[in-house]
Design a protein around this motif. Structure first.
Motif, PDB file in Angstrom:
ATOM      1  N   GLY A  94       0.787  -1.222   0.000  1.00 17.62           N
ATOM      2  CA  GLY A  94       0.000   0.000   0.000  1.00 17.62           C
ATOM      3  C   GLY A  94       0.817   1.268   0.000  1.00 17.62           C
ATOM      4  O   GLY A  94       0.343   2.316   0.443  1.00 17.62           O
ATOM      5  N   ILE A  95       2.048   1.192  -0.498  1.00 20.01           N
ATOM      6  CA  ILE A  95       2.909   2.369  -0.550  1.00 20.01           C
ATOM      7  C   ILE A  95       3.450   2.542  -1.965  1.00 20.01           C
ATOM      8  O   ILE A  95       3.421   1.624  -2.778  1.00 20.01           O
ATOM      9  N   GLU A  96       3.961   3.725  -2.246  1.00 22.81           N
ATOM     10  CA  GLU A  96       4.471   4.058  -3.571  1.00 22.81           C
ATOM     11  C   GLU A  96       5.763   3.309  -3.863  1.00 22.81           C
ATOM     12  O   GLU A  96       6.637   3.177  -2.986  1.00 22.81           O
ATOM     13  N   ALA A  97       5.909   2.798  -5.085  1.00 17.45           N
ATOM     14  CA  ALA A  97       7.164   2.158  -5.489  1.00 17.45           C
ATOM     15  C   ALA A  97       8.309   3.147  -5.359  1.00 17.45           C
ATOM     16  O   ALA A  97       8.179   4.330  -5.689  1.00 17.45           O
ATOM     17  N   GLY A  98       9.443   2.681  -4.843  1.00 25.64           N
ATOM     18  CA  GLY A  98      10.578   3.558  -4.611  1.00 25.64           C
ATOM     19  C   GLY A  98      10.610   4.139  -3.221  1.00 25.64           C
ATOM     20  O   GLY A  98      11.539   4.879  -2.879  1.00 25.64           O
ATOM     21  N   SER A  99       9.618   3.816  -2.392  1.00 28.13           N
ATOM     22  CA  SER A  99       9.586   4.307  -1.014  1.00 28.13           C
ATOM     23  C   SER A  99      10.587   3.551  -0.146  1.00 28.13           C
ATOM     24  O   SER A  99      10.949   2.412  -0.429  1.00 28.13           O
ATOM     25  N   VAL A 100      11.001   4.196   0.931  1.00 28.23           N
ATOM     26  CA  VAL A 100      11.833   3.562   1.944  1.00 28.23           C
ATOM     27  C   VAL A 100      11.010   3.423   3.229  1.00 28.23           C
ATOM     28  O   VAL A 100      10.436   4.404   3.708  1.00 28.23           O
ATOM     29  N   VAL A 101      10.946   2.198   3.739  1.00 24.77           N
ATOM     30  CA  VAL A 101      10.232   1.943   4.988  1.00 24.77           C
ATOM     31  C   VAL A 101      11.248   1.802   6.116  1.00 24.77           C
ATOM     32  O   VAL A 101      12.135   0.941   6.065  1.00 24.77           O
ATOM     33  N   ILE A 102      11.115   2.633   7.134  1.00 23.59           N
ATOM     34  CA  ILE A 102      11.909   2.514   8.356  1.00 23.59           C
ATOM     35  C   ILE A 102      11.059   1.736   9.359  1.00 23.59           C
ATOM     36  O   ILE A 102       9.939   2.141   9.679  1.00 23.59           O
ATOM     37  N   LEU A 211      21.949  -3.794  21.560  1.00 26.70           N
ATOM     38  CA  LEU A 211      22.438  -3.014  20.430  1.00 26.70           C
ATOM     39  C   LEU A 211      21.363  -2.050  19.947  1.00 26.70           C
ATOM     40  O   LEU A 211      20.191  -2.409  19.854  1.00 26.70           O
ATOM     41  N   LYS A 212      21.767  -0.844  19.611  1.00 22.02           N
ATOM     42  CA  LYS A 212      20.866   0.141  19.028  1.00 22.02           C
ATOM     43  C   LYS A 212      20.681  -0.212  17.559  1.00 22.02           C
ATOM     44  O   LYS A 212      21.588  -0.060  16.747  1.00 22.02           O
ATOM     45  N   GLY A 213      19.495  -0.750  17.219  1.00 23.71           N
ATOM     46  CA  GLY A 213      19.303  -1.265  15.871  1.00 23.71           C
ATOM     47  C   GLY A 213      18.115  -0.670  15.156  1.00 23.71           C
ATOM     48  O   GLY A 213      17.140  -0.230  15.783  1.00 23.71           O
ATOM     49  N   GLU A 214      18.189  -0.669  13.830  1.00 25.30           N
ATOM     50  CA  GLU A 214      17.083  -0.212  12.999  1.00 25.30           C
ATOM     51  C   GLU A 214      17.174  -0.921  11.665  1.00 25.30           C
ATOM     52  O   GLU A 214      18.224  -1.426  11.266  1.00 25.30           O
ATOM     53  N   SER A 215      16.041  -0.972  10.974  1.00 28.07           N
ATOM     54  CA  SER A 215      15.956  -1.673   9.699  1.00 28.07           C
ATOM     55  C   SER A 215      15.288  -0.759   8.682  1.00 28.07           C
ATOM     56  O   SER A 215      14.204  -0.220   8.942  1.00 28.07           O
ATOM     57  N   CYS A 216      15.944  -0.568   7.532  1.00 24.04           N
ATOM     58  CA  CYS A 216      15.425   0.288   6.474  1.00 24.04           C
ATOM     59  C   CYS A 216      15.339  -0.511   5.183  1.00 24.04           C
ATOM     60  O   CYS A 216      16.306  -1.176   4.799  1.00 24.04           O
ATOM     61  N   HIS A 217      14.187  -0.429   4.495  1.00 19.52           N
ATOM     62  CA  HIS A 217      13.973  -1.242   3.312  1.00 19.52           C
ATOM     63  C   HIS A 217      13.485  -0.388   2.149  1.00 19.52           C
ATOM     64  O   HIS A 217      12.584   0.436   2.319  1.00 19.52           O
ATOM     65  N   PHE A 218      14.046  -0.649   0.984  1.00 18.11           N
ATOM     66  CA  PHE A 218      13.647   0.028  -0.232  1.00 18.11           C
ATOM     67  C   PHE A 218      12.597  -0.835  -0.941  1.00 18.11           C
ATOM     68  O   PHE A 218      12.842  -2.018  -1.211  1.00 18.11           O
ATOM     69  N   HIS A 219      11.434  -0.249  -1.200  1.00 20.79           N
ATOM     70  CA  HIS A 219      10.337  -0.967  -1.866  1.00 20.79           C
ATOM     71  C   HIS A 219      10.562  -0.928  -3.361  1.00 20.79           C
ATOM     72  O   HIS A 219      10.481   0.123  -3.991  1.00 20.79           O
ATOM     73  N   LEU A 220      10.855  -2.108  -3.947  1.00 18.41           N
ATOM     74  CA  LEU A 220      11.164  -2.179  -5.375  1.00 18.41           C
ATOM     75  C   LEU A 220       9.943  -2.043  -6.252  1.00 18.41           C
ATOM     76  O   LEU A 220       9.953  -1.340  -7.255  1.00 18.41           O
TER      77      LEU A 220
END
Length: 221
Positions: A94-102, A211-220
């Protein structure tokens, strides 16, 4: 090391290390990054100043092996206040292609914030909350990059690329298109904005080890 960035592909993490070398002004003319783990087939590891760039392969078992060994390495190297960020691709919901999800929270296939790990003959349930302050900090940084719409949301982690993620084009398919869409709508309503295959294990291990962690993903797509 101050930052550790991990991602699935060895080539991608090599390219990332080269990018960080250039951004930090560390690369001499024609100089390349060296794979610290050359000779091993487990994963590739590169260093660019205070940044460690590591590949972890695909799926929970693969990233789990890498994280256990990375965390031991950081401990014995006496590294402190390390920030670890997973960067990768995912399927958006449900998001725009090319978006980054944190990712604020990694959830399982039932949309629950948990990672189930079998330890001996016990099923141990672990939390998958990620660092909220780091998520907001990354979102603030993203405002300087207009090319990539960025948002914070839940990331759903599955054990499979095909049936586990509702795809109809694998070797097996045990559900209809209508059933798939109904499931994805429920996932969206539960706050899921992307789907991948590593985030619950990543979040659980980071949390357990402080650990201070985060995950970032690029929606193809």
């Amino acid at each position: 090391f101050q930052f550790v960035c991990v991602g699935g592909s060895p080539n991608r993490m090599r390219a990332f290390a080269q990018f960080m070398q250039r951004e930090l002004g560390l690369a001499a003319a024609g100089e390349d990054v060296a794979d610290i783990c050359a000779g091993s087939d487990r994963y590739a590891m590169y260093r660019a100043g205070p940044v460690l760039s590591i590949s972890h392969g695909m799926g929970i078992p693969s990233i789990s092996i890498m994280l256990h060994e990375l965390i031991k390495l950081l401990h014995h190297a006496k590294c402190r206040d390390v920030t670890i960020i997973r960067i990768g691709t995912s399927g958006g919901l449900g998001i725009e292609a090319g978006s980054v999800v944190i990712t604020d929270t990694a959830v399982d296939s039932s949309f629950q914030p948990r990672f189930e790990q079998v330890v001996l003959d016990d099923v141990v349930v672990r939390s998958t909350e990620l660092d909220k302050d780091l998520a907001e900090e990354l979102l603030a940084c993203s405002r300087d990059i207009a090319d990539f719409p960025t948002l914070i949301g839940h990331t759903m982690c599955t054990y499979d690329f095909y049936e586990g993620q509702g795809r109809l084009d694998g070797a097996l398919c045990s559900f209809s298109s209508e059933k798939k869409l109904e499931y994805l709508r429920r996932a969206y309503d539960a706050g899921v904005r992307n789907i991948e295959m590593e985030s619950t294990a990543f979040a659980a291990l980071c949390g357990l080890c402080g650990l201070k962690g985060e995950s970032c993903h690029f929606h193809l797509l």
